[in-house]
Design an enzyme around this catalytic site. Sequence first.
Site, PDB file in Angstrom:
ATOM      1  N   LYS A   9      -7.638   2.031  22.613  1.00  0.00           N
ATOM      2  CA  LYS A   9      -7.404   3.187  22.269  1.00  0.00           C
ATOM      3  C   LYS A   9      -7.222   3.929  20.638  1.00  0.00           C
ATOM      4  O   LYS A   9      -6.411   3.336  20.620  1.00  0.00           O
ATOM      5  CB  LYS A   9      -6.976   4.141  23.654  1.00  0.00           C
ATOM      6  CG  LYS A   9      -5.973   4.511  23.485  1.00  0.00           C
ATOM      7  CD  LYS A   9      -4.780   5.540  22.514  1.00  0.00           C
ATOM      8  CE  LYS A   9      -4.061   6.098  22.748  1.00  0.00           C
ATOM      9  NZ  LYS A   9      -3.568   6.879  21.641  1.00  0.00           N
ATOM     10  N   ASP A  13      -0.629   8.552  28.567  1.00  0.00           N
ATOM     11  CA  ASP A  13      -2.246   8.327  28.622  1.00  0.00           C
ATOM     12  C   ASP A  13      -2.710   6.937  29.531  1.00  0.00           C
ATOM     13  O   ASP A  13      -3.779   6.458  29.618  1.00  0.00           O
ATOM     14  CB  ASP A  13      -1.588   7.270  26.946  1.00  0.00           C
ATOM     15  CG  ASP A  13      -1.410   8.385  25.521  1.00  0.00           C
ATOM     16  OD1 ASP A  13      -1.754   9.002  25.606  1.00  0.00           O
ATOM     17  OD2 ASP A  13      -1.180   7.438  25.259  1.00  0.00           O
TER      18      ASP A  13
END
Length: 301
Positions: free
Chosen positions: A16, A152
């Site tokens: 990401k 996350d």
Amino acid sequence: MTTRSLSLYNCLAPAKLNLFLHVTGRRADGYHLLQTVFQLLNYGDYLHFDLRDDGIIQRTTKLTNIPEASDLIVRAAKLLQTRHQQKFSNTSHASNFLPGANIKIEKRLPLGGGLGGGSSDAATTLMALNHLWQTGLNREQLMQLGLQLGADVPFFIFGQNAFAEGIGEIFKPITTPNGWFVIIEPGVTVPTADIFQSHTLSRNTAPITVADSLNKSEIYTPSYGKNDLQPIATQLFPEIAHAIEWLNTFGNARMTGSGACVFCFFETEKAADAVLTHTPTKWKAWKAPALQNHPLSHLLP
């Protein structure tokens, strides 16, 4: 009758990027309040899962810098295993099948790079084993479980690009433009805790509203906003600053997460390739296309 799958191979744990990262405050418990846009990349680690019926969870890949006992992959598997046993403790399923797994990983994402590698590995593990073990947790339940492993992890289980708030666990789905990113690994590892504990970290960036953010097309590119963690990281690790300065000659470069990787967006693969041909050999650099959805999202009920 449902047939149980015995294995899942080539499961991508995508990287990401934080297209921007604002620190808007701090909670009483010490957690920082954030606003960010998470962008998935079609590049990451690959995990392979084989079902076991003896309850043993084993990482079959040796990683010298990641002890198996503390690996988020193993921790994720054991956390789900506990949840599985709790769910089926009063059924015949529990006595007939104790879930376990052999897990192999092809590690491509760097440690301390700000790309979410460990969190993504954990999320892929939860999604894959939830399917193999037929635990039956839905997306929201799996996200709540993942939050116990790291802030996350829920994003990767959420499964699509998102505007995130809170400590990074409140999501609004967004669609980002297709394109290519060049990512540079400056060759340093950044301890996230050191960045957030810095007394010079700005913690008062003005929040933006979700409506405002989604009405501004700039948010879908790295040119929007800033990374509040970048000044701290570049001060502690000058090589990050050098990489940003060099990549800035081709576009709008910035650091992702708490570092150390830096990135720049390009509309075409050809433009990304042109940058890679000029990248100094002292850095590892690679390209990746934007990804809209997690490739394992279809496994969730």
